[in-house]
Scaffold this active site. Structure first.
Site, PDB file in Angstrom:
ATOM      1  N   GLU A 270       0.783  -1.234   0.000  1.00 58.04           N
ATOM      2  CA  GLU A 270       0.000   0.000   0.000  1.00 58.04           C
ATOM      3  C   GLU A 270       0.813   1.281   0.000  1.00 58.04           C
ATOM      4  OE1 GLU A 270       0.196  -2.183   2.683  1.00 58.04           O
ATOM      5  OE2 GLU A 270       0.304  -1.087   4.578  1.00 58.04           O
ATOM      6  N   GLU A 304      -5.603  -2.618  -0.484  1.00 53.96           N
ATOM      7  CA  GLU A 304      -4.474  -1.669  -0.545  1.00 53.96           C
ATOM      8  C   GLU A 304      -4.994  -0.244  -0.603  1.00 53.96           C
ATOM      9  OE1 GLU A 304      -1.859  -3.125   0.188  1.00 53.96           O
ATOM     10  OE2 GLU A 304      -2.497  -5.150  -0.341  1.00 53.96           O
TER      11      GLU A 304
END
Ligand code: 0A1
Ligand code: ZN
Length: 861
Positions: A270, A304
């Site tokens: 992420e 994410e």
């Protein structure tokens, strides 16, 4: 105290209780990369500020770096470099540190730091990869504003990406090179830093936020992969909208980039505004990706993206708090997927995963609390406990507080900790403050490991029913005695005669033993408990086959129906394993009723009629007998196949589609159809292989094709070899699909699977260097209970060989393969000895990584 070298002989243990705030902060960092796969130069300028009143030197983590220069305020400075840590005495309360180091992305096989994959350069910094790029205080509670300059050959790296916004770019003085500069306005921990340089093309789109800002979206892939990015893009936009609607969270930059790479240790990462993905969670088209792949892509893209708030804007103080971002974000992605498709089926899938991956972890030598107390290597704690049990904790808070108070708690959490690095405790306190509820006892869920066992018994006298409930949290490594936890149990009573629901409530079992009295019953009642799987516990009841069959057909909670069927199947199979035989009729009749019920969603039917896996049956036996379990399960499968043959044929014929569509109804039909085919094959129907081959040949999508291949791979009809060869020829140039070819064979129920897997490890397309390929063969084999636990022990020896070979390249991925060997206590003496011998051989190997050392040594204890 000096940080002891990471030698497996004396591994350094990091403890949660030793946490101290950072002595130095780095509010600003400028990075300058001269990119080259063989030798990249990294220049860094850190503005450092003393944090508090102390005399401690500045401490920078530095791992595997070739250090060329270190300066303080422009002057060469003395520094100490020991055990991957640089120490510098900074006389004042602030200063400017400049470093220059060289790194080698090309030979970085660990895939941590800056590495090369398929000709592009990319980074992975979580958890502790940034120290492999440049010297820095590599801990999540140091938040920094980044300015990044990259330069490199235009031909090899026409695209240069980093976090935040592009601010400048141009041609270099040197021929054929160019540069770009990016700036990220949001202070972030270094684990969220990212850089990508490569020959990439983008699927571009945009999203208008609810406040009217336009966000430019791009998914970057190799040119030929562009047509396979549509589903990921649609998923991203759906996730952005959902987070606004359900959590009130809006995206905060003008640009959001995703890059797909083939070599990646996990699913995806992420990094702020520059997510980097394992290509298996981006690339899909009907010909190459199954429905499960499509669902996985939507879930991981959302996961994410959701981290932008739960993880990035509010991050973790230290790595013991990992579940703060991961448990919460998994809960968020589960809820998103449930809202996009069938809530009931999604819950069944999530619980199945929890039971397959987390329950065994919680019951074995690697058990740890959702908020661990210590680690040798933090990469080993990206576990099902931290992620999936962590998500169940958040779900229980949602259940206990109700949706409104839960949302108020989230709002308070984000508002009060925006831009901070915080703890699980801060999350629970926000929930407490916003709701006014006392969550003191709930905190035990974070600190106590082990899956609680709940005994539930219904005793009825006339109109009065007493529900007797008991809980017990089993001992786990380092935690002998446990306290009772608050267990939210959704429960209901159904009239056995009329099927009417007489009671439906949420009961919080917070003592060791409690009794619930329900009055006013007008008929004998049947107990439905832990409906919707309201708590991550193991429930034991004394309900017999009749009650379970009744609930499997009458309960109004789909999860509870599924659960009753599973319990009925499990009880039958356990009995068959212990006694050599069991009455199959109750299961057959319950499956018949479910199959014939026109009111049910085919996707739900498909889940409900599946027998529990061999591993799951093993988890419920005192000692696992893999062969006996296999025989008992195959016998029940055959009985179901034969007795209900005409129903399976009907299901197979009814759920045929004219052409491929991706939507919940079409997915359910495909799943039920292939499950029906599996039962026809189990029945030994003479035409089953031919039907499977026809399905294989006629398929216009990967779900049907791989489904047919899986059915054939379990048998020995001549169609088997033909289909496997055709599949290989068709997809030999597509790595992600070739992974399916490996895993389908590794998961085969045939007796010769151990030998087949050993041969596949010598196949020219097998490689230890690619984590997806390694997992597709070795990871898949290790969860194939019958094959892996072959009485000869060859499965254990094979796995140990693979772990040791992979460890030399990629310790993180090698270490993830260890846990199946640690389950030796669950098997008879002969197997346990062989499993321990494999572990002992691993631990005794010179030069072992601390990753594998931690997993293997703890598995022996
Ligand atoms: N934070 C990521 C998981 C992740 C963790 C470590 C990695 O390093 C190899 C990569 C990814 C997530 O939860 O998606
Ligand atoms: Zn995550």
């Amino acid at each position: 105290m000096p940080d002891v070298a990471a030698s497996p002989a004396a591994p350094h243990v990091t403890r949660r209780e030793d946490y101290r705030p950072p002595e130095w902060l780095v509010p600003d960092l400028a990075l300058d990369f001269t990119l080259d796969a063989a030798r990249t130069l990294v220049r860094a300028r850190l503005e450092v500020v003393r944090n508090g009143d102390h005399k401690a030197p500045l401490r920078l983590d530095a791992s595997g770096l070739h250090i060329l220069d270190v300066r303080l305020d422009g002057e060469t400075v003395n520094y100490w470099f020991e055990n991957d840590v640089i120490r510098i005495n900074v006389p004042g309360d602030s200063g400017t540190i400049e470093t220059e180091v060289a790194i080698a992305p090309k030979t970085n096989t660990q895939l941590m730091g800056l590495y090369e994959s398929g000709g592009m350069l990319c980074t992975q910094c979580e958890a502790e990869g940034f120290r492999r790029i440049t010297p820095f205080p590599d801990r999540p509670d140091v938040l920094t504003r980044y300015r990044v300059r990259m330069s490199g050959h235009k031909a090899a790296y026409p695209i240069l990406l980093s976090n935040g916004n592009p601010v400048a770019s141009g041609e270099d003085g040197k021929a054929g090179t160019h540069w770009a500069e990016w700036e990220d306005p949001f202070p972030k921990p270094c684990y969220l830093f990212a850089l990508v340089a490569g020959d990439l093309v983008a699927n571009r789109d945009n999203f208008v936020t609810r406040s009217g800002r336009t966000v430019d979206l791009a998914i970057w892939v190799r040119e030929g992969d562009l047509p396979r990015t549509e589903h990921a893009m649609a998923s991203l936009k759906a996730a952005m909208k959902w987070d606004e609607q359900v959590y009130g969270r809006e995206y905060d930059l003008a640009m959001f980039n995703i890059v797909a790479v083939d070599d990646f240790n996990f699913g995806a990462m992420e990094n702020k505004s520059l997510n980097i993905f394992n290509s298996r969670y981006i690339l899909a088209d009907p010909d190459t990706a199954t429905d499960m792949d499509y669902d996985g892509i939507a879930g991981v893209v959302a996961h994410e993206y959701f981290h932008n708030w739960s993880g990035n804007r509010v991050t973790c103080r230290d790595w013991f708090q990992l579940s703060l971002k991961e448990g919460f974000t998994v809960f968020r992605d589960q809820s998103f997927s449930a809202d996009m498709g069938s809530e009931a089926v999604k819950r069944i899938e999530d619980v199945r995963l929890l039971r397959a991956a987390q329950f065994p972890e919680d019951a074995g030598p690697l058990a740890h609390p959702v908020r661990p107390d210590s680690y040798i290597e933090i990469s080993n704690f990206y576990t099902a406990t931290v992620y999936n049990k962590g998500a169940e904790l958040i779900r229980m808070l949602h259940t206990i507080l109700g949706p409104e108070k839960f949302r108020a708690g989230c709002d308070l959490y984000f508002a009060s900790h925006d831009g901070e690095a915080v703890t699980c405790e801060d999350f629970v306190r926000a929930m407490e403050e916003a709701s006014g509820e006392d969550l003191a006892q709930f905190r035990l869920w974070y600190s106590q490991a082990g899956t609680p066992k709940v005994k539930a018994q219904l005793v009825q006298e006339g109109a009065v029913a007493r529900v007797l409930l008991e809980q017990e949290v089993p001992p786990t490594p380092g935690q002998k005695a446990k306290q009772p936890m608050p267990i939210p149990l959704k429960l209901a009573l159904f009239g056995a005669r009329t099927g009417a629901k007489h009671d439906d409530r949420l009961f919080i079992l917070d003592g060791a033993k409690e009794e619930l009295v329900i009055d006013g019953l007008t008929e004998p009642a049947v107990l439905s408990v832990n409906r919707d799987f309201s708590a991550p516990v193991i429930v034991e009841t004394d309900r017999g086959a009749a009650d379970l069959a009744f609930l499997s057909g009458r309960d109004d909670d789909p999860f509870a129906r599924y659960e009753a069927m599973q319990q009925l199947m499990l009880d039958t199979l356990k009995q068959a394993v212990s006694n050599g035989e069991a009455a199959h009729e109750p299961v057959i009749e319950a499956v018949r009723e479910t199959l014939a019920n026109q009111a049910l969603d085919p996707a739900f039917i498909a889940e409900a009629v599946l027998l529990p896996s061999e591993a799951f049956i093993g988890d419920h036996m005192k000692l696992v007998d893999p062969e006996a379990i296999h025989r008992a399960r195959e016998a029940l499968r055959a009985a179901l196949g034969t007795t209900l043959e005409s129903l399976w044929r009907d299901a197979y014929a009814t759920h045929v589609a004219n052409r491929y569509e991706y939507n919940p109804a079409a997915k359910g039909a495909r799943r039920l159809r292939t499950i029906a085919l599996g039962y026809l094959a189990a029945a030994g129907a003479a035409d089953a292989p031919a039907i499977a081959k026809r399905q294989y040949d006629a398929a216009d999508n990967m779900t049907d094709r791989q489904g047919a291949l899986g059915v054939l791979a379990n048998g020995d009809a001549p169609e088997r070899e033909a289909a496997l060869a055709a599949f290989y020829d068709r997809y030999r140039n597509n790595g992600l699909v070739l992974d399916k070819w490996f895993s389908t064979q590794a998961l085969s129920t045939r007796a010769d699977t151990p030998a087949a897997v050993e041969a596949l490890a010598r196949h020219p397309d097998f490689t230890l260097a690619n984590p997806n390929r390694l997992r597709s063969l070795v990871g898949a084999f290790s969860v194939n209970q019958r094959a892996f636990h072959d009485a000869s022990g060859r499965g254990y020896a094979f796995l140990a060989d693979m772990i040791l070979a992979a460890d030399k390249l990629n310790p993180q991925t090698a270490a993830k393969l260890v846990p199946p060997l640690g389950r030796w206590r669950r098997f008879g003496e002969d197997r346990a000895k062989l499993m321990r011998a494999a572990l002992e051989r691993i631990v005794a190997t010179p030069g072992l990584s601390k990753d594998v050392y931690e997993q293997a040594s703890k598995s022996l204890a």
